[in-house]
Design a protein around this motif. Structure first.
Motif, PDB file in Angstrom:
ATOM      1  N   SER A 104       0.830  -1.201   0.000  1.00 50.28           N
ATOM      2  CA  SER A 104       0.000   0.000   0.000  1.00 50.28           C
ATOM      3  C   SER A 104       0.864   1.250   0.000  1.00 50.28           C
ATOM      4  O   SER A 104       2.035   1.210   0.379  1.00 50.28           O
ATOM      5  CB  SER A 104      -0.890   0.013   1.249  1.00 50.28           C
ATOM      6  N   CYS A 106       0.453   5.900   0.157  1.00 53.39           N
ATOM      7  CA  CYS A 106      -0.396   7.076   0.314  1.00 53.39           C
ATOM      8  C   CYS A 106       0.448   8.307   0.013  1.00 53.39           C
ATOM      9  O   CYS A 106       1.673   8.245   0.006  1.00 53.39           O
ATOM     10  CB  CYS A 106      -1.003   7.149   1.715  1.00 53.39           C
ATOM     11  N   VAL A 124      -4.740   8.706   2.854  1.00 53.42           N
ATOM     12  CA  VAL A 124      -5.650   7.899   2.048  1.00 53.42           C
ATOM     13  C   VAL A 124      -4.814   6.731   1.523  1.00 53.42           C
ATOM     14  O   VAL A 124      -4.051   6.883   0.578  1.00 53.42           O
ATOM     15  CB  VAL A 124      -6.229   8.727   0.877  1.00 53.42           C
ATOM     16  N   ARG A 126      -3.920   3.496  -0.385  1.00 53.18           N
ATOM     17  CA  ARG A 126      -4.353   2.825  -1.617  1.00 53.18           C
ATOM     18  C   ARG A 126      -3.314   1.782  -2.014  1.00 53.18           C
ATOM     19  O   ARG A 126      -2.268   1.676  -1.398  1.00 53.18           O
ATOM     20  CB  ARG A 126      -4.513   3.851  -2.742  1.00 53.18           C
ATOM     21  N   GLN A 155      -6.711   5.414  -9.062  1.00 49.49           N
ATOM     22  CA  GLN A 155      -7.650   4.829  -8.101  1.00 49.49           C
ATOM     23  C   GLN A 155      -8.644   5.882  -7.608  1.00 49.49           C
ATOM     24  O   GLN A 155      -9.833   5.596  -7.440  1.00 49.49           O
ATOM     25  CB  GLN A 155      -6.894   4.200  -6.932  1.00 49.49           C
ATOM     26  N   HIS A 156      -8.169   7.111  -7.390  1.00 50.13           N
ATOM     27  CA  HIS A 156      -9.038   8.207  -6.956  1.00 50.13           C
ATOM     28  C   HIS A 156     -10.146   8.439  -7.995  1.00 50.13           C
ATOM     29  O   HIS A 156     -11.323   8.547  -7.647  1.00 50.13           O
ATOM     30  CB  HIS A 156      -8.193   9.477  -6.761  1.00 50.13           C
ATOM     31  N   ASP A 159     -12.567   5.506  -8.352  1.00 49.45           N
ATOM     32  CA  ASP A 159     -13.497   5.542  -7.212  1.00 49.45           C
ATOM     33  C   ASP A 159     -14.697   6.435  -7.507  1.00 49.45           C
ATOM     34  O   ASP A 159     -15.825   6.122  -7.131  1.00 49.45           O
ATOM     35  CB  ASP A 159     -12.793   6.044  -5.942  1.00 49.45           C
ATOM     36  N   VAL A 164     -17.468   6.507  -4.704  1.00 41.61           N
ATOM     37  CA  VAL A 164     -16.605   6.519  -3.520  1.00 41.61           C
ATOM     38  C   VAL A 164     -15.790   7.810  -3.508  1.00 41.61           C
ATOM     39  O   VAL A 164     -15.247   8.218  -4.538  1.00 41.61           O
ATOM     40  CB  VAL A 164     -15.656   5.293  -3.519  1.00 41.61           C
ATOM     41  N   TYR A 167     -12.088  10.626   1.013  1.00 43.80           N
ATOM     42  CA  TYR A 167     -12.087  10.684   2.475  1.00 43.80           C
ATOM     43  C   TYR A 167     -12.782   9.484   3.113  1.00 43.80           C
ATOM     44  O   TYR A 167     -12.692   9.296   4.323  1.00 43.80           O
ATOM     45  CB  TYR A 167     -12.650  12.010   2.993  1.00 43.80           C
ATOM     46  N   ASP A 168     -13.429   8.652   2.300  1.00 44.37           N
ATOM     47  CA  ASP A 168     -14.011   7.414   2.833  1.00 44.37           C
ATOM     48  C   ASP A 168     -12.916   6.490   3.378  1.00 44.37           C
ATOM     49  O   ASP A 168     -13.185   5.618   4.185  1.00 44.37           O
ATOM     50  CB  ASP A 168     -14.798   6.663   1.758  1.00 44.37           C
ATOM     51  N   TYR A 169     -11.682   6.679   2.903  1.00 44.32           N
ATOM     52  CA  TYR A 169     -10.553   5.834   3.313  1.00 44.32           C
ATOM     53  C   TYR A 169      -9.820   6.356   4.544  1.00 44.32           C
ATOM     54  O   TYR A 169      -8.961   5.675   5.083  1.00 44.32           O
ATOM     55  CB  TYR A 169      -9.531   5.733   2.170  1.00 44.32           C
ATOM     56  N   ASN A 171      -8.953   7.230   8.239  1.00 44.29           N
ATOM     57  CA  ASN A 171      -9.302   6.711   9.570  1.00 44.29           C
ATOM     58  C   ASN A 171      -9.875   7.870  10.394  1.00 44.29           C
ATOM     59  O   ASN A 171      -9.185   8.836  10.698  1.00 44.29           O
ATOM     60  CB  ASN A 171      -8.030   6.141  10.218  1.00 44.29           C
TER      61      ASN A 171
END
Length: 186
Positions: A104, A106, A124, A126, A155-156, A159, A164, A167-169, A171
């Motif tokens: 992953s 970010c 974020v 990914r 990917q952004h 989404d 999607v 900011y759904d990713y 925490n």
């Protein structure tokens, strides 16, 4: 010409709806949309035009951001240095991530979005590498691998086609929490 007023903002239902596949050959309307989306990105990265038309700089734009339920994205990622050709310049129709790395990554500074008028701090996370299938505006099919920053941007945008938001990713409890194995891209 697409301007910022044409870009829908968070809260608009188009940003949370799965976009519809596009059939070939492309209609004149979809060909024009593809050209207009790329033109917007080019203009947004041109300091003079961006100022003249009050455009925010963007490296990607998805049709749902224009309130259109179409699986089309435009990408214009600048080269490493000012005079370099773009790292990625492509309109993708019906793009699909068909495989991805376990690793992953970010962006160090988080992500932003033309449809979001506020800063949302946080990482974020990914996939570092992805393989994508897509069609160009002529209907030619491609299968390509992307890594690093281009993979994140792709990917952004994909989404957006699936309703999607970046900011759904993030925490919610600890926006800057990361597992050890996540690579941070400067």
């Amino acid at each position: 010409m697409i301007k910022m007023d044409d870009v829908v903002r968070e809260g608009h239902s188009a940003l949370r709806t799965k976009a519809e596949e596009i059939s070939f050959p492309l209609t004149e309307e979809n060909q024009k949309l593809a050209a207009d989306m790329m033109e917007f990105l080019e203009n947004s990265q041109d300091d003079e035009l961006a100022e003249k038309y009050e455009l925010r700089a963007g490296v990607g734009l998805a049709a749902p951001q224009l309130a259109l339920s179409k699986r089309m994205i435009a990408l214009l990622i600048p080269g490493e240095y000012e005079d370099d050709p773009p790292a990625l310049k492509q309109v993708m129709i019906n793009p699909k991530v068909i495989s991805h790395s376990v690793e992953s990554a970010c962006l160090k500074d988080g992500e932003g979005c033309l449809s979001v008028d506020r800063e949302i701090p946080g990482f974020v996370v990914r996939h570092s590498r992805i393989t994508v299938t897509y069609f160009d505006v002529n209907g030619t099919s491609y299968k390509k691998r992307f890594k690093g920053y281009p993979a994140i941007v792709l990917q952004h945008e994909i989404d957006h086609l699936n309703g999607v938001m970046f900011y759904d990713y993030i925490n919610e409890k600890d926006p800057f929490a990361l597992k050890d194995e996540v690579t941070i891209i400067e």
